[in-house]
Design a protein around this motif. Structure first.
Motif, PDB file in Angstrom:
ATOM      1  N   ARG A  39     -12.619 -21.868 -58.014  1.00  0.00           N
ATOM      2  CA  ARG A  39     -13.940 -20.850 -57.544  1.00  0.00           C
ATOM      3  C   ARG A  39     -15.371 -21.374 -57.520  1.00  0.00           C
ATOM      4  N   ARG A  75     -12.204 -14.510 -53.721  1.00  0.00           N
ATOM      5  CA  ARG A  75     -12.454 -13.005 -54.148  1.00  0.00           C
ATOM      6  C   ARG A  75     -12.513 -12.288 -52.997  1.00  0.00           C
ATOM      7  N   LEU A 184     -10.919  -6.362 -56.622  1.00  0.00           N
ATOM      8  CA  LEU A 184     -11.140  -7.562 -56.885  1.00  0.00           C
ATOM      9  C   LEU A 184     -11.619  -8.042 -58.281  1.00  0.00           C
TER      10      LEU A 184
END
Length: 185
Positions: A39, A75, A184
């Motif tokens: 991420r 995401r 999310l």
């Protein structure tokens, strides 16, 4: 014994070995491509196959391994579909984020998809294109998706990787806030 030899085993043993291999793959992915690190290096919020290929090179893993991890780490609501010669080979989607995909493994790529009849050279990417959500999703999920886009990466041997990105509505049909199905983290 290799997985290629599974045809010589009974169904119960085949399933057990597939589960073991899947667990080993998840462990390796968590070790090589931990979600927090992945991420942190995502270049943008806009999903793309070029980013998957870039990250596969950066993490020194296969495109397919990165696609699996990318789907889990991103995401946004994304899915990756691996195809060969017009048929679906594998589907990777984060079940908490991405709606159910109607066409199944082994089935044909739906006619409304850019993957149905692509004319790209291996290694070439298509543009990101909007498609009708009902090409891939159930009638119930179509109502939840505002926009569905596709992008294709042609590969050798008739293989292709197809990225789906769903922009999911935060509201239900009555205008109320939607539950946690596609929430999310």
């Amino acid at each position: 014994m290799l997985l290629d030899d599974l045809h010589m085993l009974d169904a119960k043993e085949q399933n057990r070995r597939r589960r073991i291999e899947a667990e080993a793959n998840r462990f390796a992915a968590a070790l090589l491509m931990p979600v927090p690190r992945l991420r942190s290096v995502l270049a943008s919020r806009r999903p793309s196959l070029t980013e998957i290929v870039r990250l596969a090179d950066e993490f020194d893993v296969s495109k397919e391994a990165m696609a699996r991890s990318y789907v889990e780490a991103h995401r946004e609501a994304v899915a990756v579909i691996l195809c060969r010669l017009g048929r679906i080979v594998r589907i990777y989607r984060n079940e908490r984020h991405f709606p159910w995909i109607v066409p199944s493994v082994g089935g044909p790529i739906p006619p409304g998809s850019i993957g149905h009849s692509f004319g790209l050279e291996p290694g070439k990417f298509s543009e990101i294109e909007e498609c009708d959500a009902d090409t891939w999703l159930s009638e119930c999920d179509v109502r939840r998706v505002e926009i569905l886009t596709e992008q294709l990466l042609a590969q050798r041997g008739g293989f292709a990787m197809l990225l789906l990105h769903a922009e999911v509505s935060d509201k239900d049909e009555d205008g109320d806030e939607r539950g946690a199905l596609y929430a999310l983290p």
